[in-house]
Design a protein around this motif. Structure first.
Motif: not given
Length: 53
Positions: A1-11
Motif C-alpha cells: 500500500m505504501y509503495c503505491t502512495w509513494w509511487h503516486d506522490d513521486g517519493t
C-alpha cells in the motif's frame, strides 16, 4: 500500500535520484550522468509509425 502512495506522490523517484547521485559520487563520477544511450531494443514503435525506406 505504501509503495503505491509513494509511487503516486513521486517519493520513489526522488529517492531513486538522490541515491543514484550518491552512488555515482562514491564511485568517483559526477552525480549527474553526462551521456545517455538508446538502442533499437530500448525504443519500440507501433504499427502506425511508417518505416523509413
Amino acid at each position: 500500500m505504501y509503495c503505491t502512495w509513494w509511487h503516486d506522490d513521486g517519493t520513489v523517484e526522488r529517492i531513486h535520484h538522490a541515491l543514484g547521485g550518491r552512488v555515482r559520487k562514491a564511485d568517483g563520477r559526477n552525480a549527474e550522468p553526462s551521456a545517455g544511450l538508446v538502442d533499437s531494443q530500448s525504443v519500440r514503435t507501433v504499427d502506425t509509425v511508417p518505416r523509413r525506406e
